[in-house]
Design an enzyme around this catalytic site. Structure first.
Site, PDB file in Angstrom:
ATOM      1  N   ASP A   1       0.875  -1.165   0.000  1.00  0.00           N
ATOM      2  CA  ASP A   1       0.000   0.000   0.000  1.00  0.00           C
ATOM      3  C   ASP A   1       0.912   1.215   0.000  1.00  0.00           C
ATOM      4  O   ASP A   1       1.925   1.236   0.713  1.00  0.00           O
ATOM      5  CB  ASP A   1      -0.868   0.026   1.257  1.00  0.00           C
ATOM      6  CG  ASP A   1      -1.972  -1.016   1.248  1.00  0.00           C
ATOM      7  OD1 ASP A   1      -1.995  -1.872   0.343  1.00  0.00           O
ATOM      8  OD2 ASP A   1      -2.823  -0.982   2.164  1.00  0.00           O
TER       9      ASP A   1
ATOM     10  N   HIS B   1       5.041  -7.148  -0.357  1.00  0.00           N
ATOM     11  CA  HIS B   1       4.838  -8.452  -0.968  1.00  0.00           C
ATOM     12  C   HIS B   1       5.525  -8.542  -2.327  1.00  0.00           C
ATOM     13  O   HIS B   1       5.855  -7.517  -2.947  1.00  0.00           O
ATOM     14  CB  HIS B   1       3.337  -8.706  -1.133  1.00  0.00           C
ATOM     15  CG  HIS B   1       2.586  -8.745   0.163  1.00  0.00           C
ATOM     16  ND1 HIS B   1       1.976  -9.879   0.634  1.00  0.00           N
ATOM     17  CD2 HIS B   1       2.346  -7.778   1.096  1.00  0.00           C
ATOM     18  CE1 HIS B   1       1.390  -9.628   1.802  1.00  0.00           C
ATOM     19  NE2 HIS B   1       1.603  -8.346   2.104  1.00  0.00           N
TER      20      HIS B   1
ATOM     21  N   SER C   1       7.344   3.936   5.681  1.00  0.00           N
ATOM     22  CA  SER C   1       8.583   4.335   5.035  1.00  0.00           C
ATOM     23  C   SER C   1       8.398   4.409   3.535  1.00  0.00           C
ATOM     24  O   SER C   1       7.355   4.825   3.060  1.00  0.00           O
ATOM     25  CB  SER C   1       9.706   3.378   5.407  1.00  0.00           C
ATOM     26  OG  SER C   1      10.956   3.924   5.065  1.00  0.00           O
TER      27      SER C   1
END
Length: 303
Positions: free
Chosen positions: A104, A161, A263
């Protein structure tokens, strides 16, 4: 008329500038490493009152959505930060000609890597070799390729991922600072991503054998990075910058690791990859959504 209109405008701009100054001061002029170590300790406290007040404060200041979390409750603020998702919460674009977003994120600077440089924000570039820890060979392999800067805010889902079926070929940890990576800091700190602690993940895609790199970059309050595909007990910070060979095979969407707050991930590709044309800077992406097309992919309008 111009004077009458100009005065309020100047006041607004001055107010915005003052707010940016305060933000930069509060998040970058305090002892960054000390604050990061403190947050690492404090966020793990599992006392119910501390946990509840911490999570409530976090939700007050950040846009946090815990509705798609796998677990309904959390023993600590840290557990909420690194929450896993319930199955099916992030549909993965299965098309093998698509490289998906590993996390995300908000899309930041992106484009073509030219003359060994890329942008951290409009008008401010940095050397790719510096980001990669002076790895000139790897920088040359990405020359002419595409890059995308993905910023994870404090309230987002923090795990990342595999963007494609792939093999992780190596991992290299690079020591650094913990500057904030928000847009205000990006405008003021030259080569910010090259200053912060980070890791370089070299990946080989199953389709076409293309070599892609992911560079997760730490920030203030988030110097912790965990990679689940490494052997248990591997301590990245004790590797002294050595490249760790790896042979982990991951399917698109498999979890790779997580940040312990929020981050940035810089995605680097070789020539031939193209950012999805519908994406613009500032766009919000969810893990598994299309980010780039692989070389030779059909034109978007023909899909």
């Amino acid at each position: 008329m111009m004077t009458i209109v100009g005065a309020p405008l100047r006041r607004v701009l001055a107010r915005v500038g003052a707010q940016e100054d305060l933000n930069f001061l509060l998040t970058n002029r305090l002892p960054r490493r000390l604050a990061t170590r403190f947050m690492g300790w404090f966020s793990r406290i599992e006392q119910p009152l501390v946990r509840d007040v911490s999570i409530a404060t976090w939700r007050l200041f950040c846009d946090v959505d815990l509705s798609d979390a796998r677990d309904a409750g959390f023993p600590s603020l840290h557990a909420a930060f690194i929450r896993a998702l319930r199955p099916g919460a992030r549909p993965i674009a299965a098309d093998p000609t698509i490289l998906t977003s590993p996390s995300d994120a908000i899309l930041g600077a992106h484009g073509r890597i030219e003359a060994g440089r890329l942008f951290q924000i409009k008008g401010l570039s940095y050397r790719l070799a510096d980001l990669l820890g002076d790895d000139a060979d790897l920088a040359r392999a990405h020359e002419g390729g595409s890059y995308a800067t993905l910023r994870l805010t404090a309230g987002m889902y923090h795990r990342f991922h595999a963007p494609h079926d792939l093999q992780v070929e190596s991992v290299r940890h690079i020591w650094g600072d913990t500057w904030n990576v928000n847009p205000i800091a990006l405008k003021r700190v030259e080569g910010l991503f090259c200053r912060n602690e980070r890791a370089v993940l070299r990946l080989r895609l199953a389709t076409g054998g293309h070599a892609v790199s992911l560079v997760p970059v730490a920030a203030i309050l988030v110097a912790g990075l965990r990679l689940g595909f490494l052997p248990e007990g591997t301590a990245l910070r004790r590797t002294n910058g050595r490249r760790l060979p790896c042979s982990a095979h991951l399917r698109k969407g498999d979890e790779m690791g997580w940040f312990e707050h929020g981050s940035t991930i810089v995605v680097l590709t070789p020539p031939g990859f193209a950012l999805c044309p519908t994406l613009r800077e500032g766009a919000r992406l969810r893990m598994g959504e299309p980010l780039m097309y692989l070389p030779g992919a059909p034109e978007p309008h023909s899909r």
